[in-house]
Design a protein around this motif. Structure first.
Motif, mmCIF file in Angstrom:
data_model
loop_
_atom_site.group_PDB
_atom_site.id
_atom_site.type_symbol
_atom_site.label_atom_id
_atom_site.label_comp_id
_atom_site.label_asym_id
_atom_site.label_seq_id
_atom_site.Cartn_x
_atom_site.Cartn_y
_atom_site.Cartn_z
ATOM 1 N N GLU A 136 -59.223 191.871 58.114
ATOM 2 C CA GLU A 136 -59.637 190.836 59.059
ATOM 3 C C GLU A 136 -61.130 190.940 59.320
ATOM 4 O O GLU A 136 -61.683 192.037 59.440
ATOM 5 N N GLY A 189 -66.770 184.251 62.705
ATOM 6 C CA GLY A 189 -65.944 183.100 63.019
ATOM 7 C C GLY A 189 -66.703 181.939 63.596
ATOM 8 O O GLY A 189 -66.123 181.108 64.315
ATOM 9 N N ALA A 238 -67.903 176.730 60.165
ATOM 10 C CA ALA A 238 -66.790 175.849 59.824
ATOM 11 C C ALA A 238 -66.663 175.638 58.318
ATOM 12 O O ALA A 238 -65.599 175.255 57.833
ATOM 13 N N HIS A 281 -67.055 176.835 54.170
ATOM 14 C CA HIS A 281 -66.972 177.994 53.294
ATOM 15 C C HIS A 281 -68.365 178.456 52.886
ATOM 16 O O HIS A 281 -69.319 177.667 52.856
ATOM 17 N N GLY A 294 -63.414 187.096 54.520
ATOM 18 C CA GLY A 294 -62.348 186.109 54.606
ATOM 19 C C GLY A 294 -62.123 185.395 53.291
ATOM 20 O O GLY A 294 -63.058 185.108 52.547
ATOM 21 N N GLY A 351 -61.391 182.337 51.152
ATOM 22 C CA GLY A 351 -61.456 180.878 51.179
ATOM 23 C C GLY A 351 -60.710 180.208 50.054
ATOM 24 O O GLY A 351 -60.785 178.983 49.923
ATOM 25 N N SER A 405 -53.931 181.530 55.033
ATOM 26 C CA SER A 405 -53.445 180.159 55.160
ATOM 27 C C SER A 405 -52.222 179.943 54.287
ATOM 28 O O SER A 405 -52.094 180.528 53.207
ATOM 29 N N THR A 455 -59.000 176.947 51.072
ATOM 30 C CA THR A 455 -58.209 176.931 52.301
ATOM 31 C C THR A 455 -58.891 176.062 53.355
ATOM 32 O O THR A 455 -60.088 175.785 53.266
ATOM 33 N N ARG A 498 -59.233 177.005 56.463
ATOM 34 C CA ARG A 498 -60.030 177.945 57.252
ATOM 35 C C ARG A 498 -61.199 178.441 56.415
ATOM 36 O O ARG A 498 -61.048 178.789 55.247
ATOM 37 N N GLY A 546 -63.954 180.528 54.567
ATOM 38 C CA GLY A 546 -63.926 181.851 53.962
ATOM 39 C C GLY A 546 -64.928 181.928 52.832
ATOM 40 O O GLY A 546 -65.746 181.030 52.621
#
Length: 462
Positions: A42, A88, A91, A93, A122, A124, A197, A278, A280, A282
């Protein structure tokens, strides 16, 4: 010791990778071996750190580790994007487009680098995935093709423009030659486990040259969707659009474990690849290698089409990893400055915010395992060229030489270099990837104060 990663001072501001490429229209079933991966860690959610101002002490520490490492000067936007991603607060990649020769096409090197970066920042998604073409692979994806396909251009590594030169981002497209031609893509089990995801947004890049051209796309067990030349041109069908390259795109969501099937129905549709990401944000690394390629190969592609596809990717970092094949050429070494300058100009026009990293040749030796002088000359020339173009430079040749040279890499255990004296083994490529990752994270840490993994020892290979 000699460092491996250099950034210019900018004033005022035992598995051998197949090298043979065959241009064929053939009937084939082509499957990729499974590759296991560890789930990503994480990302840290610590408070945002302001970039550090490099102190004399910090510079001395970096110099002691690697005299050539000065990355805080050369890649600030890339590191800022990584920091925002890790915290975080981004927004979008962070994308790396990684161009190169067979060292890259195998995805042993880039696959390991992708895995390390995604664990840190992360995942992506897999990014660019070729379909319908031979001699390329992706560590995170199982790819198969059936029926009769033709890779275009016929000589993918050539720097001469072939046909219309419109070969998309990777420099290759696949033409489906009969109604039984089918390509399938599915994420490897290890890649599934690493994705937070449950859904991936894919975009199929294609071209239908005639109104009667037709193909179908199926996601898992869903009903196949039919895409025709008529629909492709009018863009009335959901998900279809015209990309910046003027190629066509079909965007769709799919469960991460779904198999994607692209099947020909009529009249020779052309496919330029799939892009999977994804929702989210990454890290995404596109592997864009061609067996036998030189940097000059890019200049044989239609500039507008390639630049349009590169602009679509919005990369934070563009990597050009060439030189090993150039060692065997008769071209004057100084000529490569001009080739790289042209490529850099095209990249700037397409992705003005992207920073660049040049990677030079691996060590090349003769039958007696004596290092070829041209490899050293090319490495030095590309280092200077990178400085002139405002790019960072990373030397594979130096890394190999500092750990015993190709002789030690070939004869050691584990064996790190292949017996052809050109390619490396999977273990060798992964070792080089770990070195680049360590250098990048060291420089990232100098700016943002993050802990960074130590570089691997340069001790000789035993």
């Amino acid at each position: 010791m000699q460092g491996s990663l250099a950034t210019p001072y900018v004033p005022s501001s035992t598995t051998q990778v197949a090298a043979a490429d065959s241009a064929v229209a053939q009937t084939e079933t082509h499957a990729r071996p499974s590759v296991s991966e560890h789930p990503p860690e994480e990302a840290s959610a610590d408070a945002l750190r302001e970039p550090r101002t490099a102190s004399t002490t910090g510079a001395d520490q970096a110099s002691a580790r690697s005299p050539l490492a000065a990355l805080p000067i050369g890649l600030p936007h890339f590191y800022r994007a990584l920091n925002e991603l890790q915290l975080g607060r981004r927004a979008e990649h962070v994308r790396i487009t990684f161009f190169g020769d067979s060292h890259v096409a195998a995805d042993f090197y880039t696959g390991r680098l992708r895995q390390l970066l995604q664990q840190r920042f992360g995942n992506g998604g897999p990014g660019f995935v070729p379909i319908g073409v031979p001699s390329v692979r992706h560590e995170q994806v199982l790819s198969q093709r059936f029926g009769k396909w033709q890779r275009e251009p016929a000589s993918a590594a050539s720097y001469q423009t072939q046909g219309d030169g419109r070969y998309g981002l990777s420099g290759m497209r696949a033409a489906a030659l009969n109604a039984t031609a089918e390509a399938q893509v599915k994420l490897q089990p290890g890649a599934l486990a690493a994705l937070a995801s449950d859904t991936i947004t894919w975009e199929l890049v294609y071209r239908l040259n005639r109104p009667q051209s037709l193909f179908s796309l199926q996601v898992g067990s869903e009903k196949p969707r039919r895409v025709s030349g008529e629909i492709g041109r009018s863009h009335q069908d959901q998900g279809t659009r015209v990309r910046a390259s003027r190629l066509q795109g079909f965007r769709f969501d799919a469960p991460k474990d779904a198999r994607i099937r692209v099947a020909t129905t009529a009249d020779r549709p052309e496919f330029f690849g799939l892009i999977g990401e994804t929702a989210r944000a990454g890290l995404v690394l596109d592997t864009l290698g061609i067996n036998g390629a030189r940097a000059r190969t890019i200049l044989g592609w239609h500039a507008g089409t390639w630049q349009g596809e590169l602009a679509e990717r919005e990369p934070s970092l563009v990597v050009l990893a060439y030189g090993t094949n150039e060692v065997g050429d008769g071209t004057q070494v100084e000529s490569y400055r001009g080739f790289y300058q042209q490529i850099r100009e095209r990249v700037r026009e397409a992705a003005p915010e992207a920073e660049c990293l040049l990677i030079g040749p691996t060590e090349r030796v003769d039958a007696h395992l004596t290092v070829l002088p041209r490899a050293q000359l090319l490495d030095a020339t590309l280092r200077q060229t990178a400085a002139e173009l405002g790019c960072a430079y990373h030397s594979w040749l130096s890394l190999i030489a500092e750990s015993g040279g190709l002789r030690a890499w070939t004869q050691g255990s584990p064996q790190l270099a292949a017996n052809d004296r050109i390619h490396l083994t999977r273990a060798g490529y992964q070792r080089l990837a770990e070195e680049l990752f360590a250098e990048l994270m060291s420089s990232y840490g100098q700016i943002y104060g993050e802990g960074a993994p130590a570089a691997r020892s340069r001790a000789d290979v035993r």
